[in-house]
Motif scaffolding. Structure first.
Motif, PDB file in Angstrom:
ATOM      1  N   PRO A 169      55.904  87.622  30.035  1.00 10.09           N
ATOM      2  CA  PRO A 169      55.580  87.536  28.603  1.00 10.09           C
ATOM      3  C   PRO A 169      54.099  86.915  28.408  1.00 10.09           C
ATOM      4  CG  PRO A 169      57.826  86.578  29.201  1.00 10.09           C
ATOM      5  CD  PRO A 169      57.088  86.779  30.510  1.00 10.09           C
ATOM      6  N   VAL A 170      53.872  85.806  28.970  1.00 13.64           N
ATOM      7  CA  VAL A 170      52.555  85.228  28.901  1.00 13.64           C
ATOM      8  C   VAL A 170      51.561  86.065  29.099  1.00 13.64           C
ATOM      9  CG1 VAL A 170      51.046  83.352  29.462  1.00 13.64           C
ATOM     10  CG2 VAL A 170      53.199  82.860  29.073  1.00 13.64           C
ATOM     11  N   ALA A 171      51.535  86.914  30.144  1.00 12.92           N
ATOM     12  CA  ALA A 171      50.490  87.790  30.532  1.00 12.92           C
ATOM     13  C   ALA A 171      50.630  89.059  29.482  1.00 12.92           C
ATOM     14  CB  ALA A 171      51.029  88.731  31.707  1.00 12.92           C
ATOM     15  N   LYS A 172      51.555  89.710  28.734  1.00  8.88           N
ATOM     16  CA  LYS A 172      51.734  90.529  27.563  1.00  8.88           C
ATOM     17  C   LYS A 172      51.046  89.953  26.627  1.00  8.88           C
ATOM     18  CE  LYS A 172      55.645  93.337  29.066  1.00  8.88           C
ATOM     19  NZ  LYS A 172      57.101  93.626  28.595  1.00  8.88           N
ATOM     20  N   GLY A 173      51.182  88.835  26.139  1.00  9.07           N
ATOM     21  CA  GLY A 173      50.662  88.160  25.207  1.00  9.07           C
ATOM     22  C   GLY A 173      49.086  88.058  25.304  1.00  9.07           C
ATOM     23  N   TYR A 174      48.596  87.525  26.290  1.00  8.14           N
ATOM     24  CA  TYR A 174      47.341  87.790  26.693  1.00  8.14           C
ATOM     25  C   TYR A 174      46.715  88.991  26.516  1.00  8.14           C
ATOM     26  CZ  TYR A 174      43.122  87.491  29.839  1.00  8.14           C
ATOM     27  OH  TYR A 174      41.713  87.467  30.173  1.00  8.14           O
ATOM     28  N   ASN A 175      47.237  90.041  27.059  1.00 11.57           N
ATOM     29  CA  ASN A 175      46.551  91.406  27.028  1.00 11.57           C
ATOM     30  C   ASN A 175      46.662  91.714  25.316  1.00 11.57           C
ATOM     31  OD1 ASN A 175      46.046  92.049  29.448  1.00 11.57           O
ATOM     32  ND2 ASN A 175      48.033  93.269  29.849  1.00 11.57           N
ATOM     33  N   ALA A 176      47.776  91.320  24.506  1.00 12.77           N
ATOM     34  CA  ALA A 176      47.723  91.831  23.118  1.00 12.77           C
ATOM     35  C   ALA A 176      46.703  91.113  22.511  1.00 12.77           C
ATOM     36  CB  ALA A 176      49.050  91.476  22.547  1.00 12.77           C
ATOM     37  N   THR A 226      43.757  89.579  23.520  1.00 13.22           N
ATOM     38  CA  THR A 226      42.528  89.481  24.206  1.00 13.22           C
ATOM     39  C   THR A 226      41.706  90.795  24.221  1.00 13.22           C
ATOM     40  OG1 THR A 226      43.231  87.779  25.722  1.00 13.22           O
ATOM     41  CG2 THR A 226      40.991  88.713  26.163  1.00 13.22           C
ATOM     42  N   PRO A 227      40.407  90.965  23.543  1.00 11.76           N
ATOM     43  CA  PRO A 227      39.551  92.124  23.999  1.00 11.76           C
ATOM     44  C   PRO A 227      39.257  92.536  24.919  1.00 11.76           C
ATOM     45  CG  PRO A 227      38.832  90.887  22.244  1.00 11.76           C
ATOM     46  CD  PRO A 227      39.800  89.900  22.584  1.00 11.76           C
ATOM     47  N   GLY A 228      39.330  93.863  25.282  1.00 13.06           N
ATOM     48  CA  GLY A 228      39.042  94.440  26.758  1.00 13.06           C
ATOM     49  C   GLY A 228      37.799  93.774  27.145  1.00 13.06           C
ATOM     50  N   PRO A 229      36.741  93.812  26.366  1.00 11.61           N
ATOM     51  CA  PRO A 229      35.347  93.310  26.919  1.00 11.61           C
ATOM     52  C   PRO A 229      35.709  91.704  27.596  1.00 11.61           C
ATOM     53  CG  PRO A 229      34.986  94.770  24.925  1.00 11.61           C
ATOM     54  CD  PRO A 229      36.424  94.472  25.136  1.00 11.61           C
ATOM     55  N   ILE A 230      36.307  90.987  26.902  1.00 11.17           N
ATOM     56  CA  ILE A 230      36.618  89.672  27.323  1.00 11.17           C
ATOM     57  C   ILE A 230      37.488  89.608  28.477  1.00 11.17           C
ATOM     58  CG2 ILE A 230      37.682  87.475  26.415  1.00 11.17           C
ATOM     59  CD1 ILE A 230      35.029  88.359  24.872  1.00 11.17           C
ATOM     60  N   LYS A 231      38.395  90.393  28.413  1.00 17.98           N
ATOM     61  CA  LYS A 231      39.421  90.625  29.935  1.00 17.98           C
ATOM     62  C   LYS A 231      38.289  90.728  31.112  1.00 17.98           C
ATOM     63  CE  LYS A 231      42.379  93.003  28.175  1.00 17.98           C
ATOM     64  NZ  LYS A 231      43.761  93.910  27.924  1.00 17.98           N
ATOM     65  N   THR A 232      37.365  91.597  30.633  1.00 17.97           N
ATOM     66  CA  THR A 232      36.749  92.191  31.892  1.00 17.97           C
ATOM     67  C   THR A 232      35.675  91.005  32.368  1.00 17.97           C
ATOM     68  OG1 THR A 232      36.607  94.400  31.102  1.00 17.97           O
ATOM     69  CG2 THR A 232      34.829  93.695  32.693  1.00 17.97           C
ATOM     70  N   MET A 233      35.191  90.408  31.282  1.00 21.46           N
ATOM     71  CA  MET A 233      34.385  89.207  31.795  1.00 21.46           C
ATOM     72  C   MET A 233      34.978  88.111  32.470  1.00 21.46           C
ATOM     73  SD  MET A 233      31.286  88.673  28.536  1.00 21.46           S
ATOM     74  CE  MET A 233      32.591  89.037  27.228  1.00 21.46           C
ATOM     75  N   VAL A 234      36.154  87.718  31.993  1.00 24.31           N
ATOM     76  CA  VAL A 234      37.133  86.730  32.529  1.00 24.31           C
ATOM     77  C   VAL A 234      37.241  87.206  34.100  1.00 24.31           C
ATOM     78  CG1 VAL A 234      39.300  85.718  32.466  1.00 24.31           C
ATOM     79  CG2 VAL A 234      38.353  85.798  30.585  1.00 24.31           C
ATOM     80  N   ASN A 235      37.658  88.358  34.226  1.00 25.10           N
ATOM     81  CA  ASN A 235      37.834  88.957  35.846  1.00 25.10           C
ATOM     82  C   ASN A 235      36.729  88.779  36.702  1.00 25.10           C
ATOM     83  OD1 ASN A 235      40.621  89.453  35.008  1.00 25.10           O
ATOM     84  ND2 ASN A 235      39.921  91.629  34.603  1.00 25.10           N
ATOM     85  N   ASN A 236      35.562  89.257  35.944  1.00 28.17           N
ATOM     86  CA  ASN A 236      34.207  88.975  36.702  1.00 28.17           C
ATOM     87  C   ASN A 236      34.111  87.557  37.084  1.00 28.17           C
ATOM     88  OD1 ASN A 236      33.737  91.851  36.566  1.00 28.17           O
ATOM     89  ND2 ASN A 236      32.588  91.720  34.746  1.00 28.17           N
ATOM     90  N   PHE A 237      34.267  86.821  36.032  1.00 23.38           N
ATOM     91  CA  PHE A 237      33.823  85.310  36.336  1.00 23.38           C
ATOM     92  C   PHE A 237      34.548  84.741  37.739  1.00 23.38           C
ATOM     93  CE2 PHE A 237      35.058  81.070  35.881  1.00 23.38           C
ATOM     94  CZ  PHE A 237      33.988  80.179  35.588  1.00 23.38           C
ATOM     95  N   PHE A 238      35.877  85.129  37.764  1.00 28.51           N
ATOM     96  CA  PHE A 238      36.538  84.671  38.633  1.00 28.51           C
ATOM     97  C   PHE A 238      36.393  85.365  39.997  1.00 28.51           C
ATOM     98  CE2 PHE A 238      39.312  82.977  34.964  1.00 28.51           C
ATOM     99  CZ  PHE A 238      39.325  81.483  35.580  1.00 28.51           C
ATOM    100  N   SER A 239      36.069  86.666  39.840  1.00 32.38           N
ATOM    101  CA  SER A 239      35.614  87.541  40.898  1.00 32.38           C
ATOM    102  C   SER A 239      34.353  86.854  41.668  1.00 32.38           C
ATOM    103  CB  SER A 239      35.480  88.917  40.789  1.00 32.38           C
ATOM    104  OG  SER A 239      34.815  89.728  41.663  1.00 32.38           O
ATOM    105  N   SER A 295      45.184  85.887  33.534  1.00 32.70           N
ATOM    106  CA  SER A 295      44.339  87.027  33.701  1.00 32.70           C
ATOM    107  C   SER A 295      44.933  87.948  34.843  1.00 32.70           C
ATOM    108  CB  SER A 295      42.850  86.503  34.027  1.00 32.70           C
ATOM    109  OG  SER A 295      42.003  87.539  34.150  1.00 32.70           O
ATOM    110  N   THR A 296      45.091  87.204  36.032  1.00 31.60           N
ATOM    111  CA  THR A 296      45.447  88.223  37.123  1.00 31.60           C
ATOM    112  C   THR A 296      46.835  88.770  37.045  1.00 31.60           C
ATOM    113  OG1 THR A 296      44.428  86.856  38.529  1.00 31.60           O
ATOM    114  CG2 THR A 296      45.710  87.930  39.857  1.00 31.60           C
ATOM    115  N   ARG A 297      47.956  88.061  36.342  1.00 33.86           N
ATOM    116  CA  ARG A 297      49.171  88.550  36.206  1.00 33.86           C
ATOM    117  C   ARG A 297      48.871  89.819  35.146  1.00 33.86           C
ATOM    118  NH1 ARG A 297      52.616  91.009  36.413  1.00 33.86           N
ATOM    119  NH2 ARG A 297      54.745  90.996  36.485  1.00 33.86           N
ATOM    120  N   ALA A 298      48.002  89.478  33.965  1.00 32.41           N
ATOM    121  CA  ALA A 298      47.933  90.527  33.090  1.00 32.41           C
ATOM    122  C   ALA A 298      47.673  91.882  33.681  1.00 32.41           C
ATOM    123  CB  ALA A 298      47.092  90.123  31.956  1.00 32.41           C
TER     124      ALA A 298
END
Length: 316
Positions: free
Chosen positions: A62-69, A71-84, A196-199
């Protein structure tokens, strides 16, 4: 004082999960006939898997679904890139420990390029520039030098593993640059990386639920197959076969029907598991990340999502 105590508690989660798994090993040594040779603790592991799955469906998903709902796509990509980008540090260390100098040099160049030109790793310039993203962890380093995997175990919260990989996961998490940040920052990054990962693995875990008759066995076999594949550098593709009938006659040319290559569900799932905290890819089928990671906010990949390990995030 309270922040320091909370920080120690968060960093101690992997050690606690591994300790509980080892207690299960000691308490479940008497196993009956019919057990998989790789999974002598199946009874204990199934119970842990169910615990992780319930926790994932109640909290992580549920938390991951809320995060996806929200959070804009470009922000999610930047978060993924940061941890990568953070994860490339432990990947580089493990490449060098295995004597893979070329890969380690590429990892270092990725870190430099993305950290300086990608605003701290928010933008991935290295991949388009031709620097490949590698996938290493200390469990693979131990295996590279001959340490046996040991029994398959399901870690509370963190999902599929083996005794060797569990020890490696703890080392990777401790070695991650995130572990050396101030507690106030670290305690924000850990849950952000997890969510972010779960989402990213919501679709993969839904596919697992729909496709697998026995999610536990599918997750285990795909995880072990993926790890063997990684350890052998892709030279020994022995992922389990879930449906091809060896007795079925092969189609003959000219029978009028086009022949299609046999498909193996595990092969598709084998790239879908990661410890959410480490984002190290450890196997195949998603299971719950509360893991998940993986699999260390210290070790992430911006590549195609790998399903969270069968930890609290089943739904990697």
């Amino acid at each position: 004082m309270h922040q320091t105590q909370r920080s120690h508690a968060i960093k101690g989660l992997p050690a606690l999960a591994i300790s509980l798994a080892l207690l299960g090993v000691l308490g479940g040594c008497a196993t009956g006939p019919g057990r998989s040779a790789d999974d002598p603790l199946e009874g204990v592991n199934r119970a842990t898997y169910q615990f992780n799955d319930v926790l994932d469906r109640a909290v992580a998903k549920p938390v991951a679904k809320g995060y996806n709902a929200v959070t804009p796509g470009p922000i999610k990509t930047m978060v993924n890139n940061f941890f990568s980008n953070i994860g490339d540090a432990t990947v580089m260390a493990n490449d060098l420990l295995q004597g893979k100098i070329t890969d380690g040099t590429e990892d270092f160049m990725r870190i430099v390029m993305n950290s300086f030109f990608g605003i701290g790793g928010l933008v991935d310039f290295a991949t388009p520039a031709g620097l490949p993203k590698h996938d290493q962890d200390f469990g693979l380093t131990l295996g590279h030098w001959g340490v046996p995997a040991g029994p398959y175990v399901v870690l509370p919260l963190f999902g599929p593993s083996t005794i060797r990989d569990a020890a490696g996961f703890a080392v990777d998490l401790e070695a991650s640059p995130t572990s050396y940040l101030r507690p106030a920052i670290r305690n924000i990054l850990y849950p952000l990386n997890f969510v972010s990962t779960r989402a990213r693995y919501l679709g993969a875990t839904d596919l697992l639920s729909a496709a697998a008759l026995d999610k536990y066995s599918f997750t285990r076999d795909a995880y072990l197959g993926r790890r063997k594949y990684q350890l052998n550098g892709g030279k020994d593709d022995t992922l389990p076969d879930y449906g091809n009938d060896p007795a079925a006659p092969a189609a003959k040319p000219g029978d009028g029907a086009a022949t299609a290559p046999a498909t193996n569900p595990a092969a598709g799932a084998a790239d879908a598991t990661a410890h959410p905290l480490t984002e190290q890819k450890v196997g195949a089928v998603p299971a719950a990340p509360a893991s998940a990671a993986e699999g260390n906010p210290g070790s992430t990949s911006s590549a195609a999502p790998d399903a969270p390990a069968s930890g609290a995030a089943t739904g990697q």
